[in-house]
Motif scaffolding. Structure first.
Motif, PDB file in Angstrom:
ATOM      1  N   GLY A  35      -3.755   2.794 -13.843  1.00  0.00           N
ATOM      2  CA  GLY A  35      -4.923   2.386 -13.149  1.00  0.00           C
ATOM      3  C   GLY A  35      -5.181   1.035 -12.804  1.00  0.00           C
ATOM      4  O   GLY A  35      -6.407   0.328 -12.284  1.00  0.00           O
ATOM      5  N   LYS A  36      -4.087   0.299 -12.679  1.00  0.00           N
ATOM      6  CA  LYS A  36      -4.405  -1.178 -12.152  1.00  0.00           C
ATOM      7  C   LYS A  36      -3.967  -1.339 -10.581  1.00  0.00           C
ATOM      8  O   LYS A  36      -4.856  -1.908  -9.910  1.00  0.00           O
ATOM      9  N   LEU A  37      -2.947  -0.969 -10.384  1.00  0.00           N
ATOM     10  CA  LEU A  37      -2.301  -0.753  -9.029  1.00  0.00           C
ATOM     11  C   LEU A  37      -2.295   0.492  -8.348  1.00  0.00           C
ATOM     12  O   LEU A  37      -1.995   1.477  -9.283  1.00  0.00           O
ATOM     13  N   SER A  38      -2.850   0.866  -7.359  1.00  0.00           N
ATOM     14  CA  SER A  38      -2.980   2.301  -6.738  1.00  0.00           C
ATOM     15  C   SER A  38      -2.787   2.204  -5.230  1.00  0.00           C
ATOM     16  O   SER A  38      -3.129   1.035  -4.523  1.00  0.00           O
ATOM     17  N   GLY A  39      -2.259   3.205  -4.656  1.00  0.00           N
ATOM     18  CA  GLY A  39      -2.276   3.065  -3.128  1.00  0.00           C
ATOM     19  C   GLY A  39      -1.551   4.485  -2.437  1.00  0.00           C
ATOM     20  O   GLY A  39      -1.480   5.379  -3.176  1.00  0.00           O
TER      21      GLY A  39
ATOM     22  N   PHE B 280       4.565   3.177   6.445  1.00  0.00           N
ATOM     23  CA  PHE B 280       3.213   2.442   6.204  1.00  0.00           C
ATOM     24  C   PHE B 280       3.102   2.811   4.513  1.00  0.00           C
ATOM     25  O   PHE B 280       3.457   3.733   3.967  1.00  0.00           O
ATOM     26  N   GLN B 281       2.415   1.493   4.062  1.00  0.00           N
ATOM     27  CA  GLN B 281       2.112   1.429   2.719  1.00  0.00           C
ATOM     28  C   GLN B 281       0.953   0.673   2.630  1.00  0.00           C
ATOM     29  O   GLN B 281       0.544  -0.449   3.385  1.00  0.00           O
ATOM     30  N   LEU B 282      -0.071   1.016   1.911  1.00  0.00           N
ATOM     31  CA  LEU B 282      -1.279   0.140   1.549  1.00  0.00           C
ATOM     32  C   LEU B 282      -1.679   0.393   0.011  1.00  0.00           C
ATOM     33  O   LEU B 282      -1.794   1.477  -0.254  1.00  0.00           O
ATOM     34  N   GLY B 283      -1.494  -0.545  -0.660  1.00  0.00           N
ATOM     35  CA  GLY B 283      -2.236  -0.483  -2.086  1.00  0.00           C
ATOM     36  C   GLY B 283      -2.586  -1.781  -2.592  1.00  0.00           C
ATOM     37  O   GLY B 283      -2.552  -2.803  -1.764  1.00  0.00           O
ATOM     38  N   GLY B 284      -2.858  -1.858  -3.936  1.00  0.00           N
ATOM     39  CA  GLY B 284      -3.346  -3.108  -4.380  1.00  0.00           C
ATOM     40  C   GLY B 284      -4.079  -2.927  -5.555  1.00  0.00           C
ATOM     41  O   GLY B 284      -4.267  -1.728  -6.332  1.00  0.00           O
ATOM     42  N   ASN B 285      -5.030  -3.667  -6.050  1.00  0.00           N
ATOM     43  CA  ASN B 285      -5.855  -3.659  -7.212  1.00  0.00           C
ATOM     44  C   ASN B 285      -7.236  -3.708  -6.808  1.00  0.00           C
ATOM     45  O   ASN B 285      -8.220  -4.259  -7.923  1.00  0.00           O
ATOM     46  N   GLY B 286      -7.608  -3.621  -5.627  1.00  0.00           N
ATOM     47  CA  GLY B 286      -9.017  -3.897  -5.389  1.00  0.00           C
ATOM     48  C   GLY B 286      -9.279  -5.315  -4.809  1.00  0.00           C
ATOM     49  O   GLY B 286     -10.443  -5.674  -4.150  1.00  0.00           O
ATOM     50  N   LYS B 287      -8.639  -6.248  -5.061  1.00  0.00           N
ATOM     51  CA  LYS B 287      -8.796  -7.650  -4.531  1.00  0.00           C
ATOM     52  C   LYS B 287      -7.848  -8.109  -3.811  1.00  0.00           C
ATOM     53  O   LYS B 287      -8.078  -8.701  -2.648  1.00  0.00           O
ATOM     54  N   LYS B 288      -6.450  -7.867  -4.180  1.00  0.00           N
ATOM     55  CA  LYS B 288      -5.453  -8.162  -3.333  1.00  0.00           C
ATOM     56  C   LYS B 288      -4.555  -6.919  -2.936  1.00  0.00           C
ATOM     57  O   LYS B 288      -4.628  -6.016  -3.457  1.00  0.00           O
ATOM     58  N   SER B 289      -4.089  -7.183  -1.768  1.00  0.00           N
ATOM     59  CA  SER B 289      -3.340  -5.683  -1.026  1.00  0.00           C
ATOM     60  C   SER B 289      -1.833  -5.997  -0.907  1.00  0.00           C
ATOM     61  O   SER B 289      -1.319  -7.089  -0.596  1.00  0.00           O
TER      62      SER B 289
END
Length: 303
Positions: A66-70, A88-97
């Motif tokens: 539940g902390k890192l998603s993408g 293509f990849q895009l993920g993160g924790n809402g603050k950093k990607s």
């Protein structure tokens, strides 16, 4: 989380809007696994397709505790066609990607003229520096857009995805010719094999999933992602006695390579390093300490 239906959440919808007409939608494979602990889920849902000229396309959504998603999208060509790899990849924790966008070469003479102006445009808009990860640079083009736990304008990056994907479709996929020279076919096979080997040797996903789901389920994930020609074999982890570290209080996992960097330090300072890195990861809401996260924090905390 989704299963028994095609997942078109978020950035994945962009991919389907632009490429769904080319997919073999009547014959696809889906992999889904989830481990729920307390209120946290570690899951992966992968839809895999084939298409004309394309051996396998992976369209994925993931979350780690539940902390890192993408999301991840990978398109590997059939080795008999002159089509590069789309990534293509895009993920993160809402603050950093964590973000990666590229059209990776499978032959040395690829013409990047259609991509260069798009790259220059978004490199400037995103204020993006060149990738500093050697393993990423070894399999990607020089026109990669890459962020590693950085602040990122998501909307601009998704616009970049739309344009990169359009370039890949119109300038590489559609006109991609069938190869007749055996050396060219061998070169494409080699490029795809190298890409898979480097990716799965450096991506922490398998280690995370092995810890969360158990080895048999993680092995199934590895098999699905590597089985198509040219396939690669599962690395031998039997001699690996290093168990994944876990701070249950902070809900943080360590990736193997990051652990090895700590263990390379003098024993008397190892716990201080662990405590400092975990504290910073907790402040940043990072659920896993990868080698890249470790190096970034190390340079900040231990100057």
């Amino acid at each position: 989380m989704h299963h028994l239906q095609i997942n078109k959440n978020g950035p994945l919808q962009i991919f389907y809007d632009q490429f769904e007409d080319h997919l073999h939608m009547d014959d696809y494979f889906q992999f889904f696994a989830n481990r729920k602990k307390a209120e946290n889920n570690t899951f992966l849902v992968t839809d895999t397709f084939s298409a004309e000229k394309i051996s396998r396309i992976f369209v994925e959504e993931y979350s780690v505790r539940g902390k890192l998603s993408g999301n991840v999208i990978l398109a590997f060509p059939q080795p008999e066609f002159d089509v590069p790899i789309f990534t293509f990849q895009l993920g993160g924790n809402g603050k950093k990607s964590i973000a990666l966008l590229d059209i990776s070469p499978t032959l040395p003479n690829i013409d990047y003229a259609p991509l260069i102006p798009v790259f220059e445009k978004y490199k400037k808009l995103l204020n993006m520096e060149p990738s500093k990860l050697d393993w990423v640079n070894s399999i990607c083009s020089e026109y990669i857009l890459h962020a590693q736990y950085d602040v990122l304008d998501i909307d601009i990056f998704l616009n970049a995805m739309r344009e990169y994907l359009a370039v890949w479709i119109e300038h590489y996929y559609k006109p991609g010719a069938q190869l007749t020279d055996k050396q060219d076919i061998d070169n494409v096979c080699n490029a795809i094999t190298k890409y898979k080997q480097v990716l799965h040797s450096n991506d922490p996903a398998y280690g995370i999933f092995r810890k969360e789901w158990g080895e048999p389920v993680a092995d199934a994930f590895f098999y699905i992602e590597t089985r198509d020609h040219p396939s690669i074999t599962m690395p031998d982890y039997s001699a690996d006695k290093l168990k994944a570290w876990e701070n249950k209080e902070l809900n943080i996992l360590w990736e193997r390579r990051a652990q090895q960097r700590v263990l390379a330090a003098p024993e008397q300072v190892q716990q201080r390093i662990i405590d400092a890195i975990e504290a910073q990861a907790a402040d940043d809401n990072m659920g896993i300490i990868t080698l890249e996260v470790f190096e970034k924090y190390k340079d900040t905390l231990f100057v």
